[in-house]
Scaffold this motif. Sequence first.
Motif, PDB file in Angstrom:
ATOM      1  N   ILE A  99       9.982   5.950   8.801  1.00 35.74           N
ATOM      2  CA  ILE A  99       9.840   4.817   7.893  1.00 35.74           C
ATOM      3  C   ILE A  99      10.779   5.034   6.714  1.00 35.74           C
ATOM      4  O   ILE A  99      11.261   6.146   6.489  1.00 35.74           O
ATOM      5  CB  ILE A  99       8.386   4.642   7.402  1.00 35.74           C
ATOM      6  N   ARG A 100      11.041   3.983   5.946  1.00 30.55           N
ATOM      7  CA  ARG A 100      11.947   4.120   4.814  1.00 30.55           C
ATOM      8  C   ARG A 100      11.619   3.085   3.737  1.00 30.55           C
ATOM      9  O   ARG A 100      11.043   2.039   4.008  1.00 30.55           O
ATOM     10  CB  ARG A 100      13.402   3.947   5.246  1.00 30.55           C
ATOM     11  N   ARG A 101      12.022   3.398   2.537  1.00 36.45           N
ATOM     12  CA  ARG A 101      11.942   2.471   1.396  1.00 36.45           C
ATOM     13  C   ARG A 101      13.261   1.716   1.321  1.00 36.45           C
ATOM     14  O   ARG A 101      14.335   2.309   1.364  1.00 36.45           O
ATOM     15  CB  ARG A 101      11.696   3.256   0.116  1.00 36.45           C
ATOM     16  N   TYR A 102      13.186   0.427   1.169  1.00 26.98           N
ATOM     17  CA  TYR A 102      14.363  -0.421   1.358  1.00 26.98           C
ATOM     18  C   TYR A 102      14.401  -1.484   0.261  1.00 26.98           C
ATOM     19  O   TYR A 102      13.355  -2.045  -0.101  1.00 26.98           O
ATOM     20  CB  TYR A 102      14.245  -1.084   2.730  1.00 26.98           C
ATOM     21  N   PHE A 146      -1.263  10.117   3.128  1.00 25.49           N
ATOM     22  CA  PHE A 146      -2.409   9.217   2.963  1.00 25.49           C
ATOM     23  C   PHE A 146      -2.577   8.403   4.244  1.00 25.49           C
ATOM     24  O   PHE A 146      -1.675   8.332   5.086  1.00 25.49           O
ATOM     25  CB  PHE A 146      -2.206   8.280   1.762  1.00 25.49           C
ATOM     26  N   ASP A 147      -3.731   7.787   4.384  1.00 20.66           N
ATOM     27  CA  ASP A 147      -4.021   6.949   5.547  1.00 20.66           C
ATOM     28  C   ASP A 147      -3.662   5.506   5.239  1.00 20.66           C
ATOM     29  O   ASP A 147      -4.082   4.953   4.215  1.00 20.66           O
ATOM     30  CB  ASP A 147      -5.503   7.037   5.918  1.00 20.66           C
ATOM     31  N   SER A 165       0.822  -1.202   0.000  1.00 23.49           N
ATOM     32  CA  SER A 165       0.000   0.000   0.000  1.00 23.49           C
ATOM     33  C   SER A 165       0.862   1.261   0.000  1.00 23.49           C
ATOM     34  O   SER A 165       0.599   2.211  -0.743  1.00 23.49           O
ATOM     35  CB  SER A 165      -0.933  -0.013   1.213  1.00 23.49           C
ATOM     36  N   ILE A 166       1.902   1.276   0.837  1.00 28.17           N
ATOM     37  CA  ILE A 166       2.793   2.442   0.883  1.00 28.17           C
ATOM     38  C   ILE A 166       3.529   2.581  -0.439  1.00 28.17           C
ATOM     39  O   ILE A 166       3.661   3.688  -0.978  1.00 28.17           O
ATOM     40  CB  ILE A 166       3.781   2.310   2.052  1.00 28.17           C
ATOM     41  N   GLU A 167       4.000   1.477  -1.003  1.00 34.90           N
ATOM     42  CA  GLU A 167       4.731   1.530  -2.265  1.00 34.90           C
ATOM     43  C   GLU A 167       3.828   2.040  -3.396  1.00 34.90           C
ATOM     44  O   GLU A 167       4.266   2.857  -4.223  1.00 34.90           O
ATOM     45  CB  GLU A 167       5.280   0.145  -2.611  1.00 34.90           C
ATOM     46  N   ASP A 168       2.594   1.585  -3.439  1.00 37.34           N
ATOM     47  CA  ASP A 168       1.675   2.062  -4.475  1.00 37.34           C
ATOM     48  C   ASP A 168       1.457   3.567  -4.370  1.00 37.34           C
ATOM     49  O   ASP A 168       1.415   4.272  -5.391  1.00 37.34           O
ATOM     50  CB  ASP A 168       0.333   1.330  -4.364  1.00 37.34           C
TER      51      ASP A 168
END
Length: 331
Positions: free
Chosen positions: A95-98, A65-66, A53-56
């Motif tokens: 948080i982070r993208r990994y 966004f929620d 969901s976060i990646e999209d």
Amino acid sequence: RIQKRKASWRGVVVNLLRIKHQRHMTSPTSEFIWQWINELDIWENYKEADSKSIEDNFVASNVKFDLSDRYRIFLDLSQRIGFQTNRISNFSRSIRRYPKLSEEKYEEIFLRAPDPEDDQLVPLSAAEITGWEVITPPEETNCPICLESLSSSSGTNQVIRLPSCSHAFHEECIILCAQPHHLRCPQCTRLYGTQIGNQPPGRMLYRFTKTVQIEGYPQDRSIEIFYTLPHGTQASEHPNPGHHYSGTERLAYLPDNEDGRRVLELFKKAWRRKLVFTIGTSVTSGRNDTVVWNGIHHKTSFNQGAYGYPDPSYFDRVTDELAQRGIRIDD
């Protein structure tokens, strides 16, 4: 009418930025996951559905966004980080993208036994490191270390001259400046021998990818470098032996061209010699006893910003930083 026209142009600009971001980030199958940091400063993976969901939303350039009825996500698209806020307590965490690590896609550079040609297997004496020569003490010249006259040398305290820079010192004085594998001339800082750092154990991985597009290099793939150094206990060569230190994980980028591949080889050599990281105080957080960069600058963003591209003089600067530590392609 003018207001409508302005609004229309704003819409065009926003859409162009979204298209540009998606072109940089979209891949048929995402090679990234999202992680959150817990109370022990350890990164944990989101559940698969939440990560997707976060990646999209990231790919769609949504900065707020929620995630659920309880959590709201705020993203920094350029840095690929953000924070999660509890909508009830207002408590936030990073948080982070990994990257999804795949041994088939990444090459690993191990902190393995030193290469024999580096003369790192056993500590060397200052004489062996430098190949100095014993000379007749010059008249009216002082030792740059103790400031006493070189001509006053007696007994075993001979006067020596370093071969490349020709600076002279008392032997007993220059011995105090030697490290197990290298020595820097106290007068001109010229490096003799092989400099070995105190970088703690970890992993360096890299891959060639089209997943990200480095600003200013539209025709080139990217070289993505991933460093991971876990928490541990400081050894004798660290500032506080026996004390705990906090690890780190970093991503860095180079363009896949002649300059980028050359610097990658230099980074690999610096990693093997334990020079990329050290243990110290974080400039950003002020935290002590943590793994930090060791003066060899990396580009941690693939687009504009203080640590990103384009940067026309970067390759010259980082090559000079590496050369000052004895890291060269031809050594």
